[in-house]
Design a protein around this motif. Structure first.
Motif, PDB file in Angstrom:
ATOM      1  N   ASP A  91       8.207   2.139 -27.907  1.00 27.98           N
ATOM      2  CA  ASP A  91       9.654   2.241 -27.667  1.00 27.98           C
ATOM      3  C   ASP A  91      10.136   1.147 -26.728  1.00 27.98           C
ATOM      4  OD1 ASP A  91      10.205   4.320 -29.340  1.00 27.98           O
ATOM      5  OD2 ASP A  91      10.389   5.839 -27.771  1.00 27.98           O
ATOM      6  N   TRP A  92       9.357   0.874 -25.695  1.00 23.05           N
ATOM      7  CA  TRP A  92       9.745  -0.148 -24.724  1.00 23.05           C
ATOM      8  C   TRP A  92       9.808  -1.530 -25.385  1.00 23.05           C
ATOM      9  CZ3 TRP A  92       7.147  -4.243 -22.085  1.00 23.05           C
ATOM     10  CH2 TRP A  92       7.818  -4.719 -20.974  1.00 23.05           C
ATOM     11  N   VAL A  93       8.786  -1.850 -26.173  1.00 24.75           N
ATOM     12  CA  VAL A  93       8.756  -3.150 -26.865  1.00 24.75           C
ATOM     13  C   VAL A  93       9.887  -3.241 -27.884  1.00 24.75           C
ATOM     14  CG1 VAL A  93       7.409  -4.561 -28.476  1.00 24.75           C
ATOM     15  CG2 VAL A  93       6.305  -3.563 -26.472  1.00 24.75           C
ATOM     16  N   ALA A  94      10.130  -2.144 -28.623  1.00 24.42           N
ATOM     17  CA  ALA A  94      11.220  -2.141 -29.596  1.00 24.42           C
ATOM     18  C   ALA A  94      12.568  -2.324 -28.909  1.00 24.42           C
ATOM     19  CB  ALA A  94      11.197  -0.842 -30.392  1.00 24.42           C
ATOM     20  N   HIS A  95      12.740  -1.675 -27.759  1.00 25.35           N
ATOM     21  CA  HIS A  95      13.986  -1.831 -27.005  1.00 25.35           C
ATOM     22  C   HIS A  95      14.148  -3.269 -26.539  1.00 25.35           C
ATOM     23  CE1 HIS A  95      16.993  -1.372 -23.832  1.00 25.35           C
ATOM     24  NE2 HIS A  95      17.341  -0.250 -24.434  1.00 25.35           N
ATOM     25  N   LEU A  96      13.070  -3.856 -26.042  1.00 26.84           N
ATOM     26  CA  LEU A  96      13.124  -5.263 -25.629  1.00 26.84           C
ATOM     27  C   LEU A  96      13.558  -6.156 -26.783  1.00 26.84           C
ATOM     28  CD1 LEU A  96       9.926  -5.865 -23.442  1.00 26.84           C
ATOM     29  CD2 LEU A  96      12.309  -6.034 -22.706  1.00 26.84           C
ATOM     30  N   GLY A  97      12.957  -5.937 -27.951  1.00 30.47           N
ATOM     31  CA  GLY A  97      13.285  -6.759 -29.111  1.00 30.47           C
ATOM     32  C   GLY A  97      14.708  -6.569 -29.595  1.00 30.47           C
ATOM     33  N   ALA A  98      15.186  -5.332 -29.582  1.00 28.50           N
ATOM     34  CA  ALA A  98      16.518  -5.040 -30.100  1.00 28.50           C
ATOM     35  C   ALA A  98      17.633  -5.353 -29.111  1.00 28.50           C
ATOM     36  CB  ALA A  98      16.601  -3.573 -30.515  1.00 28.50           C
ATOM     37  N   HIS A  99      17.378  -5.119 -27.820  1.00 29.93           N
ATOM     38  CA  HIS A  99      18.436  -5.260 -26.822  1.00 29.93           C
ATOM     39  C   HIS A  99      18.238  -6.459 -25.894  1.00 29.93           C
ATOM     40  CE1 HIS A  99      20.189  -1.391 -27.915  1.00 29.93           C
ATOM     41  NE2 HIS A  99      18.947  -0.928 -27.975  1.00 29.93           N
ATOM     42  N   HIS A 100      17.122  -7.138 -26.019  1.00 28.92           N
ATOM     43  CA  HIS A 100      16.813  -8.321 -25.216  1.00 28.92           C
ATOM     44  C   HIS A 100      16.735  -8.043 -23.720  1.00 28.92           C
ATOM     45  CE1 HIS A 100      17.485 -10.345 -28.977  1.00 28.92           C
ATOM     46  NE2 HIS A 100      18.721  -9.863 -29.022  1.00 28.92           N
ATOM     47  N   SER A 101      16.456  -6.777 -23.375  1.00 24.21           N
ATOM     48  CA  SER A 101      16.271  -6.395 -21.976  1.00 24.21           C
ATOM     49  C   SER A 101      15.454  -5.114 -21.929  1.00 24.21           C
ATOM     50  CB  SER A 101      17.622  -6.182 -21.284  1.00 24.21           C
ATOM     51  OG  SER A 101      18.282  -5.071 -21.832  1.00 24.21           O
ATOM     52  N   ALA A 102      14.873  -4.864 -20.762  1.00 27.43           N
ATOM     53  CA  ALA A 102      14.105  -3.636 -20.580  1.00 27.43           C
ATOM     54  C   ALA A 102      15.049  -2.439 -20.540  1.00 27.43           C
ATOM     55  CB  ALA A 102      13.302  -3.713 -19.286  1.00 27.43           C
ATOM     56  N   PRO A 103      14.600  -1.291 -21.021  1.00 26.20           N
ATOM     57  CA  PRO A 103      15.456  -0.105 -20.974  1.00 26.20           C
ATOM     58  C   PRO A 103      15.692   0.353 -19.540  1.00 26.20           C
ATOM     59  CG  PRO A 103      13.259   0.452 -21.745  1.00 26.20           C
ATOM     60  CD  PRO A 103      13.305  -1.024 -21.620  1.00 26.20           C
ATOM     61  N   ARG A 104      16.912   0.756 -19.276  1.00 26.62           N
ATOM     62  CA  ARG A 104      17.276   1.256 -17.955  1.00 26.62           C
ATOM     63  C   ARG A 104      18.142   2.492 -18.116  1.00 26.62           C
ATOM     64  NH1 ARG A 104      18.474  -4.473 -16.878  1.00 26.62           N
ATOM     65  NH2 ARG A 104      16.660  -5.283 -15.797  1.00 26.62           N
ATOM     66  N   GLY A 105      18.234   3.247 -17.057  1.00 28.81           N
ATOM     67  CA  GLY A 105      19.138   4.396 -17.026  1.00 28.81           C
ATOM     68  C   GLY A 105      18.865   5.394 -18.127  1.00 28.81           C
ATOM     69  N   ARG A 106      19.936   5.721 -18.858  1.00 23.99           N
ATOM     70  CA  ARG A 106      19.828   6.722 -19.922  1.00 23.99           C
ATOM     71  C   ARG A 106      18.854   6.319 -21.012  1.00 23.99           C
ATOM     72  NH1 ARG A 106      25.551   9.529 -21.138  1.00 23.99           N
ATOM     73  NH2 ARG A 106      25.242  11.122 -19.570  1.00 23.99           N
ATOM     74  N   ALA A 107      18.811   5.043 -21.344  1.00 26.36           N
ATOM     75  CA  ALA A 107      17.889   4.591 -22.396  1.00 26.36           C
ATOM     76  C   ALA A 107      16.444   4.862 -21.980  1.00 26.36           C
ATOM     77  CB  ALA A 107      18.091   3.109 -22.689  1.00 26.36           C
ATOM     78  N   ALA A 108      16.108   4.564 -20.743  1.00 26.69           N
ATOM     79  CA  ALA A 108      14.748   4.814 -20.251  1.00 26.69           C
ATOM     80  C   ALA A 108      14.468   6.310 -20.201  1.00 26.69           C
ATOM     81  CB  ALA A 108      14.564   4.198 -18.870  1.00 26.69           C
ATOM     82  N   LEU A 109      15.438   7.092 -19.769  1.00 23.81           N
ATOM     83  CA  LEU A 109      15.270   8.547 -19.709  1.00 23.81           C
ATOM     84  C   LEU A 109      15.051   9.121 -21.106  1.00 23.81           C
ATOM     85  CD1 LEU A 109      15.255  11.172 -18.099  1.00 23.81           C
ATOM     86  CD2 LEU A 109      17.740  11.234 -18.345  1.00 23.81           C
ATOM     87  N   ARG A 110      15.811   8.651 -22.062  1.00 22.59           N
ATOM     88  CA  ARG A 110      15.657   9.139 -23.439  1.00 22.59           C
ATOM     89  C   ARG A 110      14.301   8.765 -24.012  1.00 22.59           C
ATOM     90  NH1 ARG A 110      21.823   8.291 -24.916  1.00 22.59           N
ATOM     91  NH2 ARG A 110      22.485  10.409 -24.435  1.00 22.59           N
ATOM     92  N   MET A 111      13.809   7.582 -23.662  1.00 22.64           N
ATOM     93  CA  MET A 111      12.474   7.188 -24.111  1.00 22.64           C
ATOM     94  C   MET A 111      11.422   8.127 -23.531  1.00 22.64           C
ATOM     95  SD  MET A 111      12.625   3.007 -23.955  1.00 22.64           S
ATOM     96  CE  MET A 111      10.928   2.963 -23.489  1.00 22.64           C
ATOM     97  N   LEU A 112      11.541   8.445 -22.255  1.00 29.13           N
ATOM     98  CA  LEU A 112      10.591   9.359 -21.610  1.00 29.13           C
ATOM     99  C   LEU A 112      10.683  10.763 -22.194  1.00 29.13           C
ATOM    100  CD1 LEU A 112      10.894   8.211 -17.899  1.00 29.13           C
ATOM    101  CD2 LEU A 112       8.861   8.055 -19.348  1.00 29.13           C
ATOM    102  N   GLN A 113      11.905  11.220 -22.477  1.00 29.78           N
ATOM    103  CA  GLN A 113      12.077  12.550 -23.069  1.00 29.78           C
ATOM    104  C   GLN A 113      11.447  12.615 -24.452  1.00 29.78           C
ATOM    105  OE1 GLN A 113      16.353  12.798 -22.834  1.00 29.78           O
ATOM    106  NE2 GLN A 113      16.258  14.214 -21.085  1.00 29.78           N
ATOM    107  N   ALA A 114      11.654  11.579 -25.242  1.00 28.04           N
ATOM    108  CA  ALA A 114      11.100  11.574 -26.599  1.00 28.04           C
ATOM    109  C   ALA A 114       9.582  11.530 -26.557  1.00 28.04           C
ATOM    110  CB  ALA A 114      11.654  10.398 -27.396  1.00 28.04           C
TER     111      ALA A 114
END
Length: 194
Positions: A91-114
């Protein structure tokens, strides 16, 4: 109220409201869960349950009376932890590729929840194995109970998924039976090979 409780509804079989576009979820609608998050939660729960079931099915073959129950607890915990780490990293690598930045805030929380759904899927089987480790039941019995718990868990996951879908009753039943059938197939193959 916990995330899974919101996903499952509150005591009644009413689906939660989901939004198709994450950006459409305003601050006033915090209780709405984006469709992508619901998909991720259910997907990871199924992955976790199937991986744990497959791990137990393999381990039961190599379990003898002298096998330490704690070694089986460790085996399942390591397999679960490995899948959890792989999911989180993917998920982290996919987020980097899609958003060109590391996940933060809600995006990071949602990754952890999933990804946390993988760990949650293994909690009951691990507790059963711990019960064997402290002498409450035999290791062999605990492993079979844990496998059947996972089959039931697959059915419950399917039930929650079809509750949110607009399917006819027979389509819902077919979906639930299909997912449970896969779990029963894994256990059945193990029984035949045992």
């Amino acid at each position: 109220m916990g995330l899974m409780q919101r996903l499952l509804g509150q005591g009644r079989f009413e689906p939660i409201r989901v939004v198709a576009d994450v950006s459409a979820a305003s601050e006033a609608n915090r209780e709405e869960i984006p469709v992508e998050q619901v998909v991720a939660l259910l997907r990871e729960r199924v992955y976790g349950a199937m991986t744990c079931l497959a791990t137990l099915a393999v381990l039961v073959r190599y379990t003898a009376p002298e096998t330490s129950p704690w070694s089986r607890v460790l085996d399942v915990a390591v397999a679960t932890g490995g899948l959890w780490a792989a999911s989180l990293l993917a998920d982290w690598v996919a987020h980097l590729g899609a958003h060109h930045s590391a996940p933060r805030g809600r995006a990071a929380l949602r990754m952890l929840q999933a990804s946390g759904q993988i760990v949650e899927a293994a909690v009951l089987p691990l507790l059963i194995l711990v019960a064997a480790a402290v002498g409450l039941l035999s290791l062999s019995t605990a492993m079979w109970i844990a496998m059947w718990i996972l089959v039931v868990e697959l059915g419950v996951i399917a039930l929650f998924a079809v509750r949110m879908a607009q399917l006819r009753w027979w389509q819902q039943l077919f979906t639930i039976a299909g997912l449970v059938g896969v779990g029963v197939l894994v256990v059945g193959i193990k029984i035949l090979g045992h």
